[in-house]
Write a protein that holds these residues in place. Structure first.
Motif, PDB file in Angstrom:
ATOM      1  N   GLY A  92     -67.811  -9.408  22.687  1.00 22.27           N
ATOM      2  CA  GLY A  92     -68.188 -10.339  23.858  1.00 22.27           C
ATOM      3  C   GLY A  92     -67.255  -9.962  24.985  1.00 22.27           C
ATOM      4  O   GLY A  92     -66.290  -9.211  25.085  1.00 22.27           O
ATOM      5  N   ILE A  93     -67.502 -10.876  26.114  1.00 25.21           N
ATOM      6  CA  ILE A  93     -66.454 -10.920  27.153  1.00 25.21           C
ATOM      7  C   ILE A  93     -66.137 -12.287  27.635  1.00 25.21           C
ATOM      8  O   ILE A  93     -67.101 -13.167  27.659  1.00 25.21           O
ATOM      9  CB  ILE A  93     -67.248 -10.252  28.329  1.00 25.21           C
ATOM     10  N   ALA A  94     -64.842 -12.569  27.744  1.00 26.55           N
ATOM     11  CA  ALA A  94     -64.424 -13.855  28.087  1.00 26.55           C
ATOM     12  C   ALA A  94     -64.894 -14.241  29.600  1.00 26.55           C
ATOM     13  O   ALA A  94     -64.779 -13.346  30.597  1.00 26.55           O
ATOM     14  CB  ALA A  94     -62.762 -13.613  27.980  1.00 26.55           C
ATOM     15  N   ALA A  95     -65.438 -15.433  29.554  1.00 28.81           N
ATOM     16  CA  ALA A  95     -65.831 -15.784  31.087  1.00 28.81           C
ATOM     17  C   ALA A  95     -64.581 -16.200  32.048  1.00 28.81           C
ATOM     18  O   ALA A  95     -63.919 -16.898  31.569  1.00 28.81           O
ATOM     19  CB  ALA A  95     -66.931 -16.680  30.918  1.00 28.81           C
ATOM     20  N   PRO A  96     -64.540 -15.562  33.169  1.00 28.51           N
ATOM     21  CA  PRO A  96     -63.606 -16.023  34.189  1.00 28.51           C
ATOM     22  C   PRO A  96     -63.886 -17.566  34.773  1.00 28.51           C
ATOM     23  O   PRO A  96     -65.022 -17.944  34.799  1.00 28.51           O
ATOM     24  CB  PRO A  96     -63.552 -15.220  35.195  1.00 28.51           C
ATOM     25  N   GLN A  97     -62.834 -18.513  34.662  1.00 19.38           N
ATOM     26  CA  GLN A  97     -62.839 -19.557  34.965  1.00 19.38           C
ATOM     27  C   GLN A  97     -62.353 -19.866  36.558  1.00 19.38           C
ATOM     28  O   GLN A  97     -61.431 -19.013  36.787  1.00 19.38           O
ATOM     29  CB  GLN A  97     -61.977 -20.627  34.002  1.00 19.38           C
ATOM     30  N   ALA A  98     -62.715 -21.011  37.136  1.00 14.46           N
ATOM     31  CA  ALA A  98     -62.123 -21.116  38.475  1.00 14.46           C
ATOM     32  C   ALA A  98     -60.799 -21.516  38.524  1.00 14.46           C
ATOM     33  O   ALA A  98     -60.063 -21.029  39.511  1.00 14.46           O
ATOM     34  CB  ALA A  98     -62.998 -22.509  38.993  1.00 14.46           C
ATOM     35  N   ASP A  99     -59.953 -21.724  37.281  1.00 14.06           N
ATOM     36  CA  ASP A  99     -58.532 -22.214  37.391  1.00 14.06           C
ATOM     37  C   ASP A  99     -57.839 -20.967  37.025  1.00 14.06           C
ATOM     38  O   ASP A  99     -56.651 -21.147  36.887  1.00 14.06           O
ATOM     39  CB  ASP A  99     -58.203 -23.245  36.459  1.00 14.06           C
ATOM     40  N   GLY A 100     -58.252 -19.572  36.907  1.00 18.48           N
ATOM     41  CA  GLY A 100     -57.732 -18.702  36.922  1.00 18.48           C
ATOM     42  C   GLY A 100     -57.506 -18.177  35.157  1.00 18.48           C
ATOM     43  O   GLY A 100     -56.923 -17.179  34.960  1.00 18.48           O
ATOM     44  N   THR A 101     -58.164 -18.934  34.387  1.00 17.77           N
ATOM     45  CA  THR A 101     -58.303 -18.787  33.029  1.00 17.77           C
ATOM     46  C   THR A 101     -59.493 -18.043  32.806  1.00 17.77           C
ATOM     47  O   THR A 101     -60.367 -17.741  33.459  1.00 17.77           O
ATOM     48  CB  THR A 101     -57.985 -19.919  32.037  1.00 17.77           C
ATOM     49  N   TYR A 102     -59.626 -17.840  31.427  1.00 17.85           N
ATOM     50  CA  TYR A 102     -60.734 -17.102  30.661  1.00 17.85           C
ATOM     51  C   TYR A 102     -61.356 -17.834  29.448  1.00 17.85           C
ATOM     52  O   TYR A 102     -60.550 -18.419  28.776  1.00 17.85           O
ATOM     53  CB  TYR A 102     -60.655 -15.679  30.506  1.00 17.85           C
ATOM     54  N   LEU A 103     -62.429 -17.919  29.494  1.00 15.70           N
ATOM     55  CA  LEU A 103     -63.163 -18.901  28.338  1.00 15.70           C
ATOM     56  C   LEU A 103     -63.998 -17.815  27.403  1.00 15.70           C
ATOM     57  O   LEU A 103     -64.757 -16.934  27.914  1.00 15.70           O
ATOM     58  CB  LEU A 103     -64.111 -19.917  28.949  1.00 15.70           C
ATOM     59  N   LEU A 104     -63.509 -17.929  26.156  1.00 16.01           N
ATOM     60  CA  LEU A 104     -64.215 -17.101  25.226  1.00 16.01           C
ATOM     61  C   LEU A 104     -64.871 -18.229  23.984  1.00 16.01           C
ATOM     62  O   LEU A 104     -63.879 -18.721  23.761  1.00 16.01           O
ATOM     63  CB  LEU A 104     -62.941 -16.414  24.557  1.00 16.01           C
ATOM     64  N   LYS A 105     -65.902 -17.970  23.993  1.00 12.54           N
ATOM     65  CA  LYS A 105     -66.756 -18.668  23.066  1.00 12.54           C
ATOM     66  C   LYS A 105     -67.296 -17.925  21.889  1.00 12.54           C
ATOM     67  O   LYS A 105     -67.839 -16.696  22.093  1.00 12.54           O
ATOM     68  CB  LYS A 105     -67.975 -19.439  23.821  1.00 12.54           C
ATOM     69  N   LEU A 106     -67.005 -18.260  20.821  1.00 11.99           N
ATOM     70  CA  LEU A 106     -67.393 -17.824  19.409  1.00 11.99           C
ATOM     71  C   LEU A 106     -67.464 -18.686  18.382  1.00 11.99           C
ATOM     72  O   LEU A 106     -66.747 -19.470  18.194  1.00 11.99           O
ATOM     73  CB  LEU A 106     -66.124 -16.988  19.087  1.00 11.99           C
ATOM     74  N   GLY A 107     -68.637 -18.667  17.813  1.00 10.54           N
ATOM     75  CA  GLY A 107     -69.124 -19.426  16.657  1.00 10.54           C
ATOM     76  C   GLY A 107     -67.925 -19.873  15.552  1.00 10.54           C
ATOM     77  O   GLY A 107     -67.771 -20.591  14.960  1.00 10.54           O
ATOM     78  N   THR A 108     -67.341 -18.714  15.030  1.00  8.66           N
ATOM     79  CA  THR A 108     -66.528 -18.699  13.926  1.00  8.66           C
ATOM     80  C   THR A 108     -64.939 -19.195  14.578  1.00  8.66           C
ATOM     81  O   THR A 108     -64.158 -19.573  13.577  1.00  8.66           O
ATOM     82  CB  THR A 108     -66.160 -17.408  13.245  1.00  8.66           C
ATOM     83  N   LEU A 109     -64.605 -19.504  15.890  1.00  5.60           N
ATOM     84  CA  LEU A 109     -63.462 -20.106  16.310  1.00  5.60           C
ATOM     85  C   LEU A 109     -63.309 -21.430  15.511  1.00  5.60           C
ATOM     86  O   LEU A 109     -64.312 -22.268  15.550  1.00  5.60           O
ATOM     87  CB  LEU A 109     -63.322 -20.177  17.718  1.00  5.60           C
ATOM     88  N   GLY A 110     -62.166 -21.839  14.970  1.00  4.10           N
ATOM     89  CA  GLY A 110     -61.849 -23.185  14.308  1.00  4.10           C
ATOM     90  C   GLY A 110     -62.082 -23.201  13.023  1.00  4.10           C
ATOM     91  O   GLY A 110     -61.343 -24.188  12.296  1.00  4.10           O
ATOM     92  N   LYS A 111     -62.576 -21.965  12.312  1.00  4.96           N
ATOM     93  CA  LYS A 111     -62.589 -22.039  10.924  1.00  4.96           C
ATOM     94  C   LYS A 111     -61.161 -21.465  10.465  1.00  4.96           C
ATOM     95  O   LYS A 111     -60.544 -20.613  10.998  1.00  4.96           O
ATOM     96  CB  LYS A 111     -63.818 -21.165  10.479  1.00  4.96           C
ATOM     97  N   PRO A 112     -60.908 -22.181   9.213  1.00  7.47           N
ATOM     98  CA  PRO A 112     -59.591 -21.822   8.603  1.00  7.47           C
ATOM     99  C   PRO A 112     -59.550 -20.195   8.338  1.00  7.47           C
ATOM    100  O   PRO A 112     -60.524 -19.617   7.630  1.00  7.47           O
ATOM    101  CB  PRO A 112     -59.472 -22.573   7.539  1.00  7.47           C
ATOM    102  N   GLY A 113     -58.150 -19.702   8.400  1.00  6.08           N
ATOM    103  CA  GLY A 113     -58.209 -18.306   7.996  1.00  6.08           C
ATOM    104  C   GLY A 113     -57.563 -17.517   8.976  1.00  6.08           C
ATOM    105  O   GLY A 113     -57.098 -17.963  10.332  1.00  6.08           O
ATOM    106  N   ASP A 114     -57.156 -16.345   8.872  1.00  2.00           N
ATOM    107  CA  ASP A 114     -56.750 -15.353   9.675  1.00  2.00           C
ATOM    108  C   ASP A 114     -57.536 -14.291  10.368  1.00  2.00           C
ATOM    109  O   ASP A 114     -58.550 -13.866   9.446  1.00  2.00           O
ATOM    110  CB  ASP A 114     -55.439 -14.487   9.161  1.00  2.00           C
TER     111      ASP A 114
END
Length: 182
Positions: A92-114
């Motif tokens: 995917g592509i991280a979405a640029p935000q107004a504060d200069g950061t980028y937002l990455l949304k992914l369903g598996t983020l937050g699940k335990p593991g490496d």
């Protein structure tokens, strides 16, 4: 012969001090490692990567990652870049935000593991590939770092036992040497 009890009592005092110090360090409430482990568990999972051009930091919270991108040499924030990510089968592509950061949304983020990530960063004429690993621990895992420290108390007692045996051997040897001298 009169000197033997004085040496013996000095030895016992030193041994008592060693045991008290060793078990004081390892007892509950005094082991600063557990506090640090608890603080690490409450902090948000992070991923960092850098190259000669860019430095990237991603912080995971609530199933999404906020990505901070800076120039590696100057630490100047990079805005308006294109950050493509890949992890496993997900791309995917991280979405640029107004504060200069980028937002990455992914369903598996937050699940335990490496999870291994690769980021392709394009800013103006500069393009670079960054790689890093995101490690997320299970909050309900009782086998974490905080539960792995009972060996400290055992080690303190083992050291005290060894000191006691060695001290007794030294005292017996001195006692026999004095006896043979007289």
């Amino acid at each position: 012969m009169k000197r033997f009890p004085i040496l013996f009592f000095r030895f016992l005092a030193g041994l008592g001090l060693a045991v008290a110090t060793g078990t004081g360090i390892a007892s509950e409430g005094h082991d600063h490692g557990e506090g640090a482990a608890a603080a690490a568990e409450t902090a948000s999972p992070r991923i960092s990567a850098h190259s000669d051009l860019f430095e990237l930091l991603g912080i995971v919270s609530k199933g999404q990652m906020v990505v901070y991108l800076d120039r590696y040499t100057s630490n100047e924030p990079v805005t308006g870049a294109r950050i493509e990510f890949e992890t496993g089968d997900a791309k995917g592509i991280a979405a640029p935000q107004a504060d200069g950061t980028y937002l990455l949304k992914l369903g598996t983020l937050g699940k335990p593991g490496d999870t291994a990530f690769s980021f392709t960063v394009t800013a103006g004429t500069d393009t670079d590939l960054l790689a890093g690993e995101l490690s997320i621990t299970d909050a309900h895992d009782s086998h974490g770092e905080a539960g792995s420290r009972p060996w400290l108390r055992l080690m303190a007692w083992a050291m005290a036992a060894v000191a006691l045996i060695l001290g007794a051997a030294v005292l017996v040897r001195r006692f026999r040497a004095r006896r043979a001298f007289n």
